[in-house]
Write a protein that holds these residues in place. Structure first.
Motif, PDB file in Angstrom:
ATOM      1  N   VAL A 241       1.026  -1.359   0.012  1.00  0.00           N
ATOM      2  CA  VAL A 241      -0.366  -0.553  -0.077  1.00  0.00           C
ATOM      3  C   VAL A 241       0.757   1.220  -0.486  1.00  0.00           C
ATOM      4  N   ASP A 242       0.834   2.213  -1.071  1.00  0.00           N
ATOM      5  CA  ASP A 242       1.469   3.618  -1.170  1.00  0.00           C
ATOM      6  C   ASP A 242       1.324   4.539   0.010  1.00  0.00           C
ATOM      7  N   THR A 243       0.561   4.282   1.168  1.00  0.00           N
ATOM      8  CA  THR A 243       0.978   5.668   1.855  1.00  0.00           C
ATOM      9  C   THR A 243       1.192   4.826   3.354  1.00  0.00           C
ATOM     10  N   VAL A 244       1.768   3.338   3.100  1.00  0.00           N
ATOM     11  CA  VAL A 244       3.332   3.239   4.606  1.00  0.00           C
ATOM     12  C   VAL A 244       4.523   2.889   4.505  1.00  0.00           C
ATOM     13  N   THR A 245       4.404   3.372   3.150  1.00  0.00           N
ATOM     14  CA  THR A 245       5.594   3.058   2.256  1.00  0.00           C
ATOM     15  C   THR A 245       7.079   3.028   3.313  1.00  0.00           C
TER      16      THR A 245
ATOM     17  N   ALA B  60       9.527  10.043  -7.952  1.00  0.00           N
ATOM     18  CA  ALA B  60       8.947   9.794  -6.700  1.00  0.00           C
ATOM     19  C   ALA B  60       9.558   8.481  -6.044  1.00  0.00           C
ATOM     20  N   SER B  61       9.058   7.746  -6.987  1.00  0.00           N
ATOM     21  CA  SER B  61       8.786   6.452  -5.912  1.00  0.00           C
ATOM     22  C   SER B  61      10.472   5.908  -5.338  1.00  0.00           C
ATOM     23  N   VAL B  62      10.624   6.032  -6.674  1.00  0.00           N
ATOM     24  CA  VAL B  62      12.477   5.043  -6.174  1.00  0.00           C
ATOM     25  C   VAL B  62      12.722   5.503  -5.153  1.00  0.00           C
ATOM     26  N   THR B  63      13.420   7.129  -5.491  1.00  0.00           N
ATOM     27  CA  THR B  63      14.230   8.017  -4.888  1.00  0.00           C
ATOM     28  C   THR B  63      13.704   7.492  -3.001  1.00  0.00           C
ATOM     29  N   MET B  64      12.070   7.791  -2.551  1.00  0.00           N
ATOM     30  CA  MET B  64      11.838   7.386  -1.445  1.00  0.00           C
ATOM     31  C   MET B  64      12.123   6.402  -0.819  1.00  0.00           C
ATOM     32  N   GLN B  65      12.480   4.909  -1.748  1.00  0.00           N
ATOM     33  CA  GLN B  65      12.885   3.396  -0.978  1.00  0.00           C
ATOM     34  C   GLN B  65      14.027   3.916  -1.530  1.00  0.00           C
ATOM     35  N   GLU B  66      14.969   5.033  -2.024  1.00  0.00           N
ATOM     36  CA  GLU B  66      16.356   4.508  -1.017  1.00  0.00           C
ATOM     37  C   GLU B  66      16.369   5.612  -0.099  1.00  0.00           C
ATOM     38  N   TYR B  67      15.630   6.596   0.076  1.00  0.00           N
ATOM     39  CA  TYR B  67      15.905   7.245   1.399  1.00  0.00           C
ATOM     40  C   TYR B  67      15.651   6.355   2.626  1.00  0.00           C
ATOM     41  N   VAL B  68      14.781   5.387   2.063  1.00  0.00           N
ATOM     42  CA  VAL B  68      14.433   4.634   3.282  1.00  0.00           C
ATOM     43  C   VAL B  68      15.230   3.767   3.785  1.00  0.00           C
ATOM     44  N   SER B  69      15.807   2.741   2.539  1.00  0.00           N
ATOM     45  CA  SER B  69      16.760   1.822   2.161  1.00  0.00           C
ATOM     46  C   SER B  69      17.623   2.410   2.847  1.00  0.00           C
ATOM     47  N   ALA B  70      18.390   3.669   3.568  1.00  0.00           N
ATOM     48  CA  ALA B  70      19.289   4.618   3.847  1.00  0.00           C
ATOM     49  C   ALA B  70      19.165   4.348   4.978  1.00  0.00           C
ATOM     50  N   GLY B  71      18.147   4.865   5.838  1.00  0.00           N
ATOM     51  CA  GLY B  71      17.398   5.122   7.159  1.00  0.00           C
ATOM     52  C   GLY B  71      17.840   6.471   7.427  1.00  0.00           C
ATOM     53  N   ASN B  72      17.477   7.327   6.156  1.00  0.00           N
ATOM     54  CA  ASN B  72      16.945   8.515   6.259  1.00  0.00           C
ATOM     55  C   ASN B  72      15.628   9.637   5.955  1.00  0.00           C
TER      56      ASN B  72
END
Length: 322
Positions: free
Chosen positions: A209-213, A235-247
């Motif tokens: 679900v996109d709202t809880v990425t 935007a979606s890929v960049t958000m996941q990059e930040y999530v994966s990096a803990g940013n």
């Protein structure tokens, strides 16, 4: 953060739309060429950190799956398999059946169409199966996938599946089957993900679900399957990059910018809503309204357009609206 078909950590994958056109008789039919083009366009996009989508999901809820015949679906997946191979990413598609024997046959058929991983929904039975029967269902699906040279992704959607929700205990047991690539958990209650990660820190879980990425990432999810990412892939890929990096601060900025449109991914008419928004994004609102699903009212069309415009304006400020 390079992704392969057997290592899906730190990745997001688009659930692409099936584009339709009018036949000479006026009926809607699959426009495979346009579907392939848009899928390829999404997979080409890089995030700010240089990564791309890590897979391709075809003929899912957003791909008109509920309305396609078996023949149409196989033809569609064969076409999308060519795109997935071009970008060296796995092709994923879903499956559901009433019996374990039926799901095993479906898995074999999808493998022959070029699908690398089958998202296996719980059995479509009228009554809640016992944990033993549910496990046997997934066990045979996994065995059939292994024999066909593909993997499975058990798919738990407690918000939509009702009494067919798979318990966290059973999901953890299913995850130990040898040919399970990851688990897909579609829920806004990310505590389910956190509970599973506390029990097995090596579990690979994809949010649906996109709202809880961002919150799913905080809970331990390694990535997600996105609908909104088809419209705003950078935007979606960049958000996941930040999530994966803990940013988390930067990831949350993007999540907040997309809130207005991500909301649509959690609605019953997500196919119709997001497909129309995709059409607006590509200056093809008429094409975006071509669906085998429900016809949107003018009020719904206006609402989706307003949500899309708001998300685009916010993402433009972040340089992520493409």
């Amino acid at each position: 953060m390079e992704t392969t078909s057997t290592d899906w950590r730190y990745t997001v994958m688009p659930a692409v739309f099936t584009w339709l056109k009018e036949s000479e008789s006026g009926a809607l039919e699959i426009d495979l060429e346009v579907t392939q083009k848009y899928a390829a366009d999404i997979l080409k996009v890089q995030g700010k950190g240089g990564t791309r989508m890590g897979g391709l999901v075809g003929s899912g809820t957003l791909g008109e799956n509920s309305y396609l015949s078996s023949e149409q679906r196989i033809s569609l997946l064969k076409g999308l398999s060519d795109v997935a191979k071009e970008f060296n990413v796995p092709l994923i598609s879903g499956a559901a059946a009433e019996t374990k024997e039926e799901i095993a046959e479906i898995v074999k058929g999808l493998a022959s169409a070029g699908v690398d991983t089958v998202m296996v929904m719980p059995p479509k039975t009228k009554e809640l199966p016992s944990d033993e029967d549910m496990y046997a269902y997934y066990e045979l699906a996994e065995s059939a996938a292994r024999a066909a040279g593909v993997t499975i992704m058990p798919y738990n959607n407690p918000d939509a599946a009702g009494y067919h929700e798979i318990s966290t205990e059973l999901l953890l047991k299913i995850a130990e089957l040898p040919n399970v690539t990851a688990l897909k958990i579609s829920t806004i209650d990310v505590s389910i993900i956190e509970t599973m990660m506390l029990a097995n820190k090596d579990a690979k879980i994809l949010a649906g679900v996109d709202t809880v990425t961002v919150h799913a990432g905080l809970a331990g999810a390694c990535g997600g399957i996105t609908g909104v990412g088809c419209i705003f892939p950078k935007a979606s890929v960049t958000m996941q990059e930040y999530v994966s990096a803990g940013n988390w601060a930067e990831a949350n900025k993007i999540s907040q910018a997309m809130n207005s449109i991500s909301y649509l991914d959690a609605q019953p008419l997500l196919l119709e809503y997001l497909k129309f928004a995709f059409g607006v994004h590509h200056n093809d609102a008429e094409g975006g309204l071509r669906t085998l699903g429900k016809k949107l009212t003018q009020e719904q069309i206006d609402d989706v357009r307003a949500r899309y415009v708001l998300a685009k304006e916010r993402l433009e400020v972040l340089g992520l609206a493409e």
